[in-house]
Design an enzyme around this catalytic site. Sequence first.
Site, PDB file in Angstrom:
ATOM      1  N   LYS A 112      26.442  15.124 -12.900  1.00 33.72           N
ATOM      2  CA  LYS A 112      27.039  15.817 -14.052  1.00 33.72           C
ATOM      3  C   LYS A 112      27.476  14.821 -15.131  1.00 33.72           C
ATOM      4  O   LYS A 112      27.177  14.997 -16.310  1.00 33.72           O
ATOM      5  CB  LYS A 112      28.227  16.640 -13.549  1.00 33.72           C
ATOM      6  CG  LYS A 112      29.117  17.225 -14.607  1.00 33.72           C
ATOM      7  CD  LYS A 112      28.554  18.475 -15.225  1.00 33.72           C
ATOM      8  CE  LYS A 112      29.437  18.958 -16.372  1.00 33.72           C
ATOM      9  NZ  LYS A 112      28.866  20.063 -17.091  1.00 33.72           N
ATOM     10  N   LYS A 159      36.345  14.570 -22.239  1.00 35.16           N
ATOM     11  CA  LYS A 159      36.754  14.493 -20.823  1.00 35.16           C
ATOM     12  C   LYS A 159      35.595  13.935 -19.985  1.00 35.16           C
ATOM     13  O   LYS A 159      35.775  13.026 -19.179  1.00 35.16           O
ATOM     14  CB  LYS A 159      37.130  15.902 -20.330  1.00 35.16           C
ATOM     15  CG  LYS A 159      37.370  15.975 -18.834  1.00 35.16           C
ATOM     16  CD  LYS A 159      37.435  17.410 -18.321  1.00 35.16           C
ATOM     17  CE  LYS A 159      37.210  17.438 -16.821  1.00 35.16           C
ATOM     18  NZ  LYS A 159      37.076  18.754 -16.243  1.00 35.16           N
TER      19      LYS A 159
END
Length: 294
Positions: free
Chosen positions: A171, A246
Amino acid sequence: MARIGFIGLGNMGLPMAQNLIKAGHQVEGVDVNPASVEKLKAAGGTGVETAKVAAARADVVITMLPSGKEVRDIYLGVNGIVENANPGTLLIDCSTIDVETARAVAREAETHDLLMIDAPVSGGVGGASGGTLTFMVGGPTQAFVRAQSILEKMGKTIVHAGGAGNGQAAKICNNMILGISMIAVSEAFVLAEKLGLEHQKLFDIASKSSGQCWSLTSYCPVPGPVPTSPANRDYQPGFTAAMMLKDLKLSQEAAKAAGARTELGADATKLYSHYVESGEAGRDFSGIIRFMRG
Ligand code: NAD
């Protein structure tokens, strides 16, 4: 059909849980925000007070939480999932978090005879609602095989990326490519503007040339060439700049820990930090082109 404890019913978790209910599963939801639990109930689920209760009752526990801190607390804290789930329970963490926390939680789960995978997603709120998410899965094969029939109700593409933490690794590597490529495409359009080259002309040429990439052809940061891209609606998200930042920060933490050189990743993190600090945290990440025009 399984009894599923679903913890974290936010923008992503709620529609994912709703798809599990539609598929006939019994879903028991937990969220610190009571309004989210009410929405789950309205969709045919039930609410339970705590993660501890949900874990003790469930065949499968799914978490969709903001960050590694919440994941660590909910799994490993006092009254956490790991202490209270019955041996053999399948644990699926779909949150995007740091690789280290994912691996630490998985190790602890294993010592309690629990089957655990990390299964972060790509596809955003649209993919969560439509049941078309991509799942990137890390964990033992036995857990992956058991999770497949559940994940298939929430997503279309499910890839086993290797052992614990490898879903998170996939990811953050993917999103580091995305952050860097969005900046590259934005720089090219800003340069084109200065050189008197029309947006559409650059798009027509680059989308059929070696500059072609997803940030250009599916998510073009200028209005016009790709009607569905957020640029056509004043950069309403989509995927917020705060979320991109993030994920880029996670990629840089992981790079530091692993000793990998990711210089463009570091530059992209700096640029997104400045963009977010300029008050645009909630804007789509492709809006960075406006920041780059100065
Ligand atoms: P969100 O903030 O909308 O949802 C998180 C939910 O968790 C909230 O409802 C919150 O009340 C709840 N929560 C927080 N702490 C809790 C606790 N201790 N106990 C119970 N509930 C708690 O976030 P989101 O957009 O749904 O994202 C969830 C995860 O998915 C994040 O890790 C994010 O990075 C990842 N993600 C989001 C997107 C997206 O487009 N939104 C896309 C891919 C991945």
